[in-house]
Design a protein around this motif. Structure first.
Motif, PDB file in Angstrom:
ATOM      1  N   LEU A  20     -40.626   7.522  -9.256  1.00 25.01           N
ATOM      2  CA  LEU A  20     -40.226   8.898  -9.028  1.00 25.01           C
ATOM      3  C   LEU A  20     -39.293   9.055  -7.495  1.00 25.01           C
ATOM      4  O   LEU A  20     -38.638   9.487  -7.691  1.00 25.01           O
ATOM      5  CB  LEU A  20     -41.522   9.085  -9.601  1.00 25.01           C
ATOM      6  CG  LEU A  20     -41.968   8.985 -10.843  1.00 25.01           C
ATOM      7  CD1 LEU A  20     -43.377   9.929 -11.068  1.00 25.01           C
ATOM      8  CD2 LEU A  20     -40.414   9.255 -11.741  1.00 25.01           C
ATOM      9  N   LYS A  21     -40.134   8.663  -6.840  1.00 24.20           N
ATOM     10  CA  LYS A  21     -39.574   8.811  -5.173  1.00 24.20           C
ATOM     11  C   LYS A  21     -38.250   8.699  -4.878  1.00 24.20           C
ATOM     12  O   LYS A  21     -37.259   9.028  -4.666  1.00 24.20           O
ATOM     13  CB  LYS A  21     -41.073   7.976  -4.413  1.00 24.20           C
ATOM     14  CG  LYS A  21     -40.167   8.571  -2.952  1.00 24.20           C
ATOM     15  CD  LYS A  21     -41.969   8.259  -2.513  1.00 24.20           C
ATOM     16  CE  LYS A  21     -42.149   9.037  -0.809  1.00 24.20           C
ATOM     17  NZ  LYS A  21     -43.652   8.261  -0.162  1.00 24.20           N
ATOM     18  N   ALA A  22     -38.016   7.227  -5.211  1.00 25.60           N
ATOM     19  CA  ALA A  22     -36.601   6.880  -5.017  1.00 25.60           C
ATOM     20  C   ALA A  22     -35.336   7.310  -5.781  1.00 25.60           C
ATOM     21  O   ALA A  22     -34.382   7.816  -5.188  1.00 25.60           O
ATOM     22  CB  ALA A  22     -36.513   5.337  -5.275  1.00 25.60           C
ATOM     23  N   VAL A  23     -35.571   7.767  -7.416  1.00 22.61           N
ATOM     24  CA  VAL A  23     -34.650   9.026  -7.624  1.00 22.61           C
ATOM     25  C   VAL A  23     -34.653  10.159  -6.608  1.00 22.61           C
ATOM     26  O   VAL A  23     -33.111  10.893  -6.813  1.00 22.61           O
ATOM     27  CB  VAL A  23     -35.464   9.320  -9.179  1.00 22.61           C
ATOM     28  CG1 VAL A  23     -34.483  10.444  -9.676  1.00 22.61           C
ATOM     29  CG2 VAL A  23     -35.279   7.726 -10.271  1.00 22.61           C
ATOM     30  N   ASN A  24     -36.481  10.804  -6.490  1.00 21.89           N
ATOM     31  CA  ASN A  24     -35.970  12.197  -5.724  1.00 21.89           C
ATOM     32  C   ASN A  24     -35.265  11.668  -4.555  1.00 21.89           C
ATOM     33  O   ASN A  24     -34.203  12.589  -4.149  1.00 21.89           O
ATOM     34  CB  ASN A  24     -37.732  12.650  -5.624  1.00 21.89           C
ATOM     35  CG  ASN A  24     -37.459  13.683  -5.150  1.00 21.89           C
ATOM     36  OD1 ASN A  24     -36.875  15.054  -5.356  1.00 21.89           O
ATOM     37  ND2 ASN A  24     -38.541  13.663  -4.357  1.00 21.89           N
ATOM     38  N   ASN A  28     -31.491  13.650  -3.256  1.00 22.36           N
ATOM     39  CA  ASN A  28     -31.410  15.099  -2.150  1.00 22.36           C
ATOM     40  C   ASN A  28     -30.726  14.616  -1.046  1.00 22.36           C
ATOM     41  O   ASN A  28     -31.557  15.336  -0.041  1.00 22.36           O
ATOM     42  CB  ASN A  28     -32.967  15.152  -2.273  1.00 22.36           C
ATOM     43  CG  ASN A  28     -33.899  16.020  -3.575  1.00 22.36           C
ATOM     44  OD1 ASN A  28     -32.799  17.504  -3.472  1.00 22.36           O
ATOM     45  ND2 ASN A  28     -34.409  15.413  -4.533  1.00 22.36           N
ATOM     46  N   ALA A  29     -30.347  13.218  -0.928  1.00 24.46           N
ATOM     47  CA  ALA A  29     -29.682  12.859   0.159  1.00 24.46           C
ATOM     48  C   ALA A  29     -28.559  13.328   0.607  1.00 24.46           C
ATOM     49  O   ALA A  29     -27.627  13.720  -0.314  1.00 24.46           O
ATOM     50  CB  ALA A  29     -29.610  11.438   0.309  1.00 24.46           C
ATOM     51  N   ASP A  30     -28.244  13.883   2.151  1.00 26.02           N
ATOM     52  CA  ASP A  30     -27.349  14.003   1.872  1.00 26.02           C
ATOM     53  C   ASP A  30     -26.091  13.127   1.756  1.00 26.02           C
ATOM     54  O   ASP A  30     -24.917  13.771   1.605  1.00 26.02           O
ATOM     55  CB  ASP A  30     -27.032  14.600   3.132  1.00 26.02           C
ATOM     56  CG  ASP A  30     -27.279  15.564   3.715  1.00 26.02           C
ATOM     57  OD1 ASP A  30     -27.635  16.814   2.923  1.00 26.02           O
ATOM     58  OD2 ASP A  30     -28.282  15.656   4.425  1.00 26.02           O
ATOM     59  N   ILE A  48     -26.547   1.010 -10.692  1.00 23.99           N
ATOM     60  CA  ILE A  48     -28.539   0.792 -11.769  1.00 23.99           C
ATOM     61  C   ILE A  48     -28.902   2.384 -10.610  1.00 23.99           C
ATOM     62  O   ILE A  48     -28.626   2.488 -11.661  1.00 23.99           O
ATOM     63  CB  ILE A  48     -28.703   0.179  -9.820  1.00 23.99           C
ATOM     64  CG1 ILE A  48     -28.384  -2.013 -10.454  1.00 23.99           C
ATOM     65  CG2 ILE A  48     -30.116   0.202 -10.309  1.00 23.99           C
ATOM     66  CD1 ILE A  48     -29.818  -2.873  -9.265  1.00 23.99           C
ATOM     67  N   ILE A  49     -27.688   2.749  -9.497  1.00 21.23           N
ATOM     68  CA  ILE A  49     -28.245   4.459  -9.823  1.00 21.23           C
ATOM     69  C   ILE A  49     -26.719   4.920 -10.158  1.00 21.23           C
ATOM     70  O   ILE A  49     -27.304   6.123 -10.347  1.00 21.23           O
ATOM     71  CB  ILE A  49     -28.656   4.312  -8.020  1.00 21.23           C
ATOM     72  CG1 ILE A  49     -27.163   4.118  -7.360  1.00 21.23           C
ATOM     73  CG2 ILE A  49     -29.786   3.556  -7.718  1.00 21.23           C
ATOM     74  CD1 ILE A  49     -27.777   4.128  -6.181  1.00 21.23           C
ATOM     75  N   LYS A  50     -25.866   4.428 -10.764  1.00 22.43           N
ATOM     76  CA  LYS A  50     -25.045   5.682 -10.439  1.00 22.43           C
ATOM     77  C   LYS A  50     -25.394   6.625 -11.585  1.00 22.43           C
ATOM     78  O   LYS A  50     -24.639   7.562 -11.788  1.00 22.43           O
ATOM     79  CB  LYS A  50     -23.332   4.930 -11.250  1.00 22.43           C
ATOM     80  CG  LYS A  50     -23.341   3.927 -12.666  1.00 22.43           C
ATOM     81  CD  LYS A  50     -21.811   3.080 -12.026  1.00 22.43           C
ATOM     82  CE  LYS A  50     -22.103   2.164 -13.336  1.00 22.43           C
ATOM     83  NZ  LYS A  50     -21.481   1.044 -13.495  1.00 22.43           N
ATOM     84  N   PRO A  54     -25.728  12.744  -8.596  1.00 18.05           N
ATOM     85  CA  PRO A  54     -25.706  14.301  -9.326  1.00 18.05           C
ATOM     86  C   PRO A  54     -23.942  13.784  -8.441  1.00 18.05           C
ATOM     87  O   PRO A  54     -23.193  13.225  -7.884  1.00 18.05           O
ATOM     88  CB  PRO A  54     -26.238  15.301  -7.928  1.00 18.05           C
ATOM     89  CG  PRO A  54     -27.243  14.180  -7.701  1.00 18.05           C
ATOM     90  CD  PRO A  54     -26.838  13.133  -7.407  1.00 18.05           C
ATOM     91  N   GLU A  55     -23.077  14.455  -9.391  1.00 11.59           N
ATOM     92  CA  GLU A  55     -21.706  15.585  -8.237  1.00 11.59           C
ATOM     93  C   GLU A  55     -21.535  15.223  -7.552  1.00 11.59           C
ATOM     94  O   GLU A  55     -22.118  16.217  -7.116  1.00 11.59           O
ATOM     95  CB  GLU A  55     -20.998  16.407 -10.153  1.00 11.59           C
ATOM     96  CG  GLU A  55     -20.740  15.622 -11.247  1.00 11.59           C
ATOM     97  CD  GLU A  55     -20.089  16.681 -11.683  1.00 11.59           C
ATOM     98  OE1 GLU A  55     -18.202  16.863 -11.535  1.00 11.59           O
ATOM     99  OE2 GLU A  55     -20.789  17.175 -12.846  1.00 11.59           O
ATOM    100  N   ASN A  56     -20.135  14.813  -7.083  1.00 18.76           N
ATOM    101  CA  ASN A  56     -20.197  15.452  -5.433  1.00 18.76           C
ATOM    102  C   ASN A  56     -20.790  14.913  -4.929  1.00 18.76           C
ATOM    103  O   ASN A  56     -20.502  15.742  -3.513  1.00 18.76           O
ATOM    104  CB  ASN A  56     -19.429  17.396  -5.623  1.00 18.76           C
ATOM    105  CG  ASN A  56     -18.894  17.621  -6.893  1.00 18.76           C
ATOM    106  OD1 ASN A  56     -17.767  17.025  -6.754  1.00 18.76           O
ATOM    107  ND2 ASN A  56     -19.431  18.886  -7.072  1.00 18.76           N
ATOM    108  N   LYS A  57     -21.249  14.249  -5.259  1.00 25.56           N
ATOM    109  CA  LYS A  57     -22.342  13.584  -3.803  1.00 25.56           C
ATOM    110  C   LYS A  57     -21.780  12.532  -2.849  1.00 25.56           C
ATOM    111  O   LYS A  57     -20.654  11.320  -3.587  1.00 25.56           O
ATOM    112  CB  LYS A  57     -24.024  12.877  -4.124  1.00 25.56           C
ATOM    113  CG  LYS A  57     -24.797  12.242  -3.360  1.00 25.56           C
ATOM    114  CD  LYS A  57     -25.409  13.357  -2.518  1.00 25.56           C
ATOM    115  CE  LYS A  57     -26.699  13.967  -3.942  1.00 25.56           C
ATOM    116  NZ  LYS A  57     -27.633  14.315  -2.711  1.00 25.56           N
TER     117      LYS A  57
END
Lengths: 228, 228
Positions: A20-24, A28-30, A48-50, A54-57
């Motif tokens: 959960l922490k990794a997803v969060n 939220n990272a820039d 794995i994470i694609k 979020p879009e435009n990240k």
């Protein structure tokens, strides 16, 4: 200058093994940095994470080539670290498995620490654990001893003494395990390639029963258990 | 008769270290089994997951006493396994850390397998990894060798040969590490108690700089790194 760097283990392959922490933190990272081993080659960690990004990240590749030339490697590690440190805000540097165990992240981690940058590790599921889970065998129980030997280093020496041995970080498990064949009845061997990914392969048995051909890949590992 | 048993590692203490898969399976299981070490004593694993358990979900305690009496233990393991197998539907049996590494789950896992029951392991973050993360040090890099020695078993023998050694599953780390003091300048020692929980304690330094008093607890571990 970057504010904070998260070193994030994204687990062995299955997106649902993210914490959960990794997803969060990733969401939220820039900026998200993903390792590649070669220009133009896909990043296993990014794959794995694609779907959770979020879009435009902003996603940036970091090149960690495979080589034995320490000077060449050091140059790439410095470049990668510079690229991350020049960023603004908080950044996530992702790595397959866990960031504390044979991770590409450790090469830049040192450089961040020397530069007194705030680093936080977000652990991920490491491949030997996922492999034991998929093979449906415990790694160690009770007072059993465990050794992890990259490239099977000194395997012969520890074969008798340890209850469980893990050989990883090699693309030739068969070569590393060949001497086990003389003692095959004393050991159970499990081999797994790209554990929990869509391309996962597994085998479990005595060493001479295993066809190692499908496991000639750096993302393979072997679990060797002494039979009692 | 139970349909399927999930052996779920819930990580070392921080609820946010649960994987997405663990949350999903726990929330959808018909019954959740949580281990306790003594009647009336709180379950550490339950404490980690209690806020994500849906209301009215059936939660049942399983007693895994601490003892060296194998016959006594076996009786409790059989009782616990029976209790789980008698359940209907799918069940989640949770355990701290990871289910494959020194887990209470391994004691009942065997019994489930012998009874040909469908078992699936959902991995969790294991405490040595979380401890390395919190101490901000890699466990192993490059071609370094790692050994995990429960109760520090044979620590003296492997001190020179391994790059990193983990001592866990003891409530007296000081006693287990006392011989390190003669070689203190060769090793960095990190100790962590109840890693990532609200009661977490940590220390990092040469062995003779560490006050072991706060770490006299079974949920402590030590990471010993050879200095280079």
């Amino acid at each position: 200058m970057v504010d904070k760097i998260y070193g994030i283990g994204v687990g062995p392959g299955d997106m649902d093994l993210l914490t959960l922490k990794a997803v969060n933190v990733i969401q939220n990272a820039d900026t998200i940095f993903v390792p590649i081993s070669k220009e133009g080659k896909a990043s296993v960690a990014y794959d794995i994470i694609k779907t959770i990004i979020p879009e435009n990240k902003k996603v940036v590749e970091l090149l960690f080539p495979m080589s034995k030339d320490v000077e060449f490697l050091q140059k790439h590690w410095n470049n990668a670290a510079e690229k991350v440190m020049e960023e603004n805000g908080t950044v996530a540097v992702v790595t397959i498995g866990d960031a504390t165990l044979y991770s590409t992240f450790s090469y830049v981690w040192h450089i961040f620490t020397e530069n007194k940058i705030d680093v936080e590790i977000i652990n991920g599921i490491s491949s030997p654990f996922a492999a034991a889970g998929i093979l449906n065998i415990p790694l160690v129980e009770g007072d059993e001893k465990l050794a992890i030997l990259p490239q099977g280093k000194d395997l012969e020496r520890y074969l008798e003494e340890f209850d469980t041995l893990i050989v990883m970080k090699t693309n030739d498990l068969e070569e590393k395990l060949k001497n086990l064949k003389d003692k095959k009845d004393n050991y159970l061997v499990g081999v797994v390639n790209r554990v929990t990914s869509s391309n996962q392969k597994t085998a479990l048995g005595k060493v001479d029963e295993i066809d190692f051909e499908p496991f000639k890949d750096y993302l393979s590992l072997a679990i060797i258990k002494k039979l009692k």
